[in-house]
Scaffold this motif. Structure first.
Motif, PDB file in Angstrom:
ATOM      1  N   GLU A  86       0.832  -1.212   0.000  1.00 58.57           N
ATOM      2  CA  GLU A  86       0.000   0.000   0.000  1.00 58.57           C
ATOM      3  C   GLU A  86       0.863   1.257   0.000  1.00 58.57           C
ATOM      4  O   GLU A  86       0.584   2.226  -0.711  1.00 58.57           O
ATOM      5  CB  GLU A  86      -0.937   0.003   1.216  1.00 58.57           C
ATOM      6  CG  GLU A  86      -2.058  -1.023   1.125  1.00 58.57           C
ATOM      7  CD  GLU A  86      -2.933  -1.048   2.371  1.00 58.57           C
ATOM      8  OE1 GLU A  86      -4.140  -1.331   2.243  1.00 58.57           O
ATOM      9  OE2 GLU A  86      -2.401  -0.785   3.482  1.00 58.57           O
ATOM     10  N   THR A  87       1.930   1.256   0.794  1.00 58.96           N
ATOM     11  CA  THR A  87       2.820   2.411   0.871  1.00 58.96           C
ATOM     12  C   THR A  87       3.538   2.644  -0.454  1.00 58.96           C
ATOM     13  O   THR A  87       3.648   3.778  -0.942  1.00 58.96           O
ATOM     14  CB  THR A  87       3.858   2.217   1.996  1.00 58.96           C
ATOM     15  OG1 THR A  87       3.169   1.986   3.225  1.00 58.96           O
ATOM     16  CG2 THR A  87       4.741   3.444   2.139  1.00 58.96           C
ATOM     17  N   ALA A  88       4.001   1.564  -1.055  1.00 56.09           N
ATOM     18  CA  ALA A  88       4.787   1.682  -2.294  1.00 56.09           C
ATOM     19  C   ALA A  88       3.926   2.050  -3.502  1.00 56.09           C
ATOM     20  O   ALA A  88       4.405   2.730  -4.418  1.00 56.09           O
ATOM     21  CB  ALA A  88       5.518   0.374  -2.562  1.00 56.09           C
ATOM     22  N   ASN A  89       2.657   1.616  -3.501  1.00 60.38           N
ATOM     23  CA  ASN A  89       1.829   1.780  -4.699  1.00 60.38           C
ATOM     24  C   ASN A  89       0.652   2.740  -4.522  1.00 60.38           C
ATOM     25  O   ASN A  89      -0.102   2.970  -5.467  1.00 60.38           O
ATOM     26  CB  ASN A  89       1.301   0.416  -5.150  1.00 60.38           C
ATOM     27  CG  ASN A  89       2.407  -0.515  -5.587  1.00 60.38           C
ATOM     28  OD1 ASN A  89       2.903  -0.419  -6.700  1.00 60.38           O
ATOM     29  ND2 ASN A  89       2.816  -1.407  -4.683  1.00 60.38           N
ATOM     30  N   ASN A  90       0.487   3.263  -3.301  1.00 57.85           N
ATOM     31  CA  ASN A  90      -0.585   4.222  -3.038  1.00 57.85           C
ATOM     32  C   ASN A  90      -1.964   3.679  -3.444  1.00 57.85           C
ATOM     33  O   ASN A  90      -2.760   4.358  -4.088  1.00 57.85           O
ATOM     34  CB  ASN A  90      -0.301   5.542  -3.762  1.00 57.85           C
ATOM     35  CG  ASN A  90      -1.201   6.665  -3.250  1.00 57.85           C
ATOM     36  OD1 ASN A  90      -1.644   6.650  -2.099  1.00 57.85           O
ATOM     37  ND2 ASN A  90      -1.490   7.627  -4.122  1.00 57.85           N
ATOM     38  N   MET A  91      -2.205   2.417  -3.096  1.00 59.20           N
ATOM     39  CA  MET A  91      -3.505   1.798  -3.349  1.00 59.20           C
ATOM     40  C   MET A  91      -3.947   1.061  -2.088  1.00 59.20           C
ATOM     41  O   MET A  91      -3.108   0.517  -1.355  1.00 59.20           O
ATOM     42  CB  MET A  91      -3.436   0.804  -4.517  1.00 59.20           C
ATOM     43  CG  MET A  91      -3.224   1.457  -5.866  1.00 59.20           C
ATOM     44  SD  MET A  91      -3.451   0.308  -7.261  1.00 59.20           S
ATOM     45  CE  MET A  91      -2.064  -0.782  -7.033  1.00 59.20           C
TER      46      MET A  91
END
Length: 802
Positions: free
Chosen positions: A202-207
């Protein structure tokens, strides 16, 4: 004779306690240490609460299903609904996340978009083979568009399983190993491996990744229960000790009470470990309950000590009278309270039995601790200071007592009319009570995992498994075309039911096989004809073991098949209608002489369990009333007194039930406890009042009015103190994130408040109105147990020898 025995017995107890104080304190310390060694055996529950007896028909069917197909609640699903997913970078990242879980020792298999396989016909070898949709990784947008077209338009087998073609929601299925689903290994995987990897993604891909499935829900729900035990214990200690201090204005008395109830909590946890019971949403309530119930015991004992010291100034005599006069009364009240909890032992539900055993043992233990520790500690302390006794002369308390006396003396008709109106209004409310068999209704509504449950309900029609097991009564009977056609009819009915998800079974695999036989043409996604069946089955039999798709849906003998669907969180009534309609369809489709078809699954087991508990509610409450009535009969030896004493205690229960109907609070496992708990506690006030009333009658030559008002003034203050403590003590459960615990706390608090008013207003009014029939020497014979011994001038010296 019995009266003499009672007095002598409590005198004997008082002497033993006061003369052996060091030995008793050492004994308590040793027992506490021994019980604390049992804490390591406390286990947090890793399964759903099974509310049914082991030999119940529903449990038997469920266990038969588990024997054939293994644990059904081993699926965790990850979902994502974001247009950004369908880019090269994001889709590869999603596939890598899914891939990362395959190496976990707790995981049996992972199915993601990258793992999806096309079933393809190999004409040369006359067999089916599998080809991946994605061979390595996504390298271009064109590949993604092709993948979307194939998944969303050409292969209906996967629709609503790993994706929703309407909303473009995609999910990954993680199947845990069945033998670790109900073990601590599940918790380690969920809280460490799963959550950490998802947060990193979630942090790396903003999803945002949505997570659900029964193992995940159960893990986080159990963790919430564990976290709330500490919260409840601290909140109960703070609230009850604060109220205690406001009443007594004594740090010394408050500290003593805290020591007593803290030891009581330590013993309770020791009982849980010693008995090897799991900590469930019910047993987690017992430690704070012991604090809430223990503080009133401390109030009665310390209040009596301070009254006695103020009266004659002799500390030893005061402590002796604390034990002899209040000990008997608190024993009776604690026994009645414990009886309210102990009635759950007589039910056939393991969950309630364990709750009843630990709660009743703990209540009796806290009584013993209060009776031993408080008088002993006060022998080492100096006399209470004047400011510590000021609360005995509080004007506002006097005003409250005067108001009660005025109401009973002047407004008796108003009391009766109010009680009658309340009774009628609340009986109407009772008919509006609904029953809830929802697995998730009590879960924390603000928690992310609860929001995720709603997400998957909206996108995939639920996450609570409902299973249909088809027994063909002969080996390889599942693959008969007649059986497959019957199963297909059931699946069509399930698809038409909006509360159920698209089912998956061997039927879908056979349809997929026909589609593959016709080179992947989606219009052939249907059951084969009898002529086609032999060709398609020959291809399936020739296929390599890598194409063994049947293992999850058909047993090894081919005799049993399963149809798996998932259910939304719906009301019990609607769930019952769906079950009835589905059962009717099954009965009409499968001849009973050829097939044995059962419906099961966790959703159904829990719903049936709730219905079972509702039936047991009436039994446990009736047992509590009967048991407490027998206590009253033994103590007062008067049938009329039993009837009069039950009326003010049953009215608050009716009021509470009515409020549940009007406020929409359903009957469910948590709220079922309200009635037996509240009745067991509220009857304590009645015992105190009637015991004092009988003593006043004897002292006042059977002058009824004088005796009623005397009992009212004498017991009103203590009843008010204890009721306020209990009200605010149970109110701490309102801070819970579990809806059922909030309802339990609020309802018990309200019930006990009504019970206090009922015992202080309605009970004395009834005694005055029925004075000719109740208060005479024939009716009120000498009690079998003299709850409040008569005054005496005997002193007990701590240093006297026996």
């Amino acid at each position: 004779m019995l009266k003499l025995f009672s007095n002598n017995f409590w005198d004997f107890i008082a002497r033993k306690i006061l003369r052996n104080k060091i030995g008793i304190l050492l004994g308590i310390i040793v027992i506490t240490i021994l019980l604390s060694t049992q804490w390591k055996y406390m286990r947090f529950t890793y399964t759903e609460a099974n509310l049914l007896p082991d030999d119940h028909e529903v449990n038997i069917k469920y266990n038969e299903f588990l024997k054939v197909f293994g644990e059904e609640g081993n699926l965790i699903v990850l979902g994502i609904k974001d247009p950004k997913l369908f880019t090269v970078e994001k889709l590869n990242a999603w596939n890598n996340l899914s891939e990362s879980f395959k190496s976990a020792p707790e995981v049996e298999t992972v199915i993601s978009i990258k793992d999806l396989q096309k079933l393809v016909k190999d004409t040369d070898k006359e067999q089916f083979k599998l080809e991946p949709f994605i061979k390595d990784s996504i390298k271009s947008i064109a590949q993604i568009e092709t993948l979307q077209d194939e998944l969303f338009n050409k292969y209906p087998f996967y629709d609503n399983f790993l994706f929703n073609k309407k909303s473009k929601t995609v999910r990954t299925a993680i199947y845990l190993k069945k033998d670790i689903v109900n073990t601590p290994a599940r918790k380690d995987f969920v809280l460490n491996n799963l959550e950490e990897n998802i947060k990193a993604f979630e942090t790396a891909n903003n999803m945002q990744v949505r997570v659900s499935g029964m193992p995940y829900i159960r893990t986080l729900n159990a963790q919430n229960i564990v976290d709330e035990i500490n919260l409840f214990v601290i909140a109960a200690l703070v609230v009850t000790s604060l109220i205690f201090f406001l009443f007594f204005r004594s740090f010394r008395a408050t500290l003593i009470s805290l020591i007593v109830v803290c030891i009581g909590v330590m013993w309770t946890l020791g009982f849980l470990g010693m008995l090897k019971y799991e900590i469930t949403v019910l047993t987690a309530l017992i430690p704070p309950l012991i604090i809430v119930i223990g503080i009133p015991n401390c109030i009665f004992l310390i209040n009596k000590y301070q009254h006695e010291v103020k009266s004659h100034g002799n500390k030893v005599k005061s402590l002796q009278r604390v034990i002899t006069k209040v000990g008997n009364a608190t024993l009776m009240t604690n026994v009645t309270t414990a009886s309210g909890f102990a009635t759950f032992i007589l039910t056939e539900s393991t969950l309630l039995k364990e709750f009843g055993v630990v709660a009743s043992l703990s209540i009796l233990a806290i009584f013993i601790l209060c009776l031993l520790i408080i008088p002993i500690i006060y022998t080492f302390l100096p006399y209470p200071k004047e400011r510590h006794l000021e609360h005995l002369n509080k004007r506002w308390i006097g005003g409250f007592v005067n108001w009660m006396e005025h109401m009973v003396r002047e407004k008796r008709i108003t009391i009766y009319i109010t009680s009658l109106v309340l009774l009628v209004v609340c009986i109407i409310g009772i008919y509006q009570i609904r029953i809830s068999g929802s697995l998730i209704e009590d879960m924390p509504k603000k928690a992310q995992f609860f929001k995720d449950i709603r997400f998957f309900e909206e996108e995939f029609n639920g996450i609570m498994p409902l299973e249909i097991m088809v027994d063909t009564k002969r080996k390889k009977g599942v693959m008969k075309l007649s059986t497959l056609k019957r199963m297909d009819k059931i699946e069509e009915f399930i698809v038409e039911t909006p509360e159920l998800s698209k089912p998956i079974s061997v039927v879908d695999l056979v349809k997929y096989s026909k589609q593959a036989y016709y080179n992947g043409n989606p219009k052939y996604y249907q059951l084969p004809t009898s002529q086609e069946n032999s060709f398609i089955l020959s291809y399936a039999k020739n296929s390599s073991s890598d194409v063994d798709l049947l293992s999850n849906f058909v047993d090894s003998t081919g005799q049993y098949a399963r149809i798996t669907t998932f259910m939304k969180d719906i009301g019990t009534d609607r769930m019952e209608r769906i079950q009835e309609n589905l059962q009717e369809k099954i009965d009409n489709t499968f001849p009973k002489e050829r097939y044995n078809v059962t419906m099961t699954g966790k959703a159904l087991v829990f719903q049936k369990g709730t219905k079972y508990l509702v039936k047991n509610l009436a039994i446990s409450l009736s047992l509590a009333i009967l048991l407490i009535s027998l206590f009253m009969a033994y103590m007062f030896r008067s049938f009329r007194m039993i009837v009069v004493s039950l009326i003010p205690n049953l009215l608050p229960l009716v009021v509470t039930a009515g409020l549940m109907g009007y406020l929409g609070v359903p009957i469910k496992p948590s709220t079922i406890l309200v009635f037996s708990i509240a009745f067991g506690i509220s009857v304590d006030d009645t015992i105190h009042f009637l015991a004092k009333y009988r003593q006043e009658l004897q002292a006042n030559n059977w002058k009824i009015k004088k005796s009623v008002y005397g009992a009212l003034r004498e017991t009103g203050v203590s009843m008010f103190y204890t009721s306020i403590v209990l009200f605010f003590g149970f109110s701490v459960f309102i801070i819970s994130s579990f809806g059922g615990t909030v309802a339990l706390g609020a309802l018990v608090s309200v019930t006990l408040l009504f019970a206090m008013l009922s015992n202080l207003l309605l009970l004395p009014s009834l005694l005055l109105s029925l004075e000719r029939n109740i208060a005479n020497k024939e009716v009120l014979k000498k009690p079998a147990i003299n709850i409040i011994p008569e005054e005496d001038n005997e002193e007990v010296s701590i240093s006297d020898k026996e």
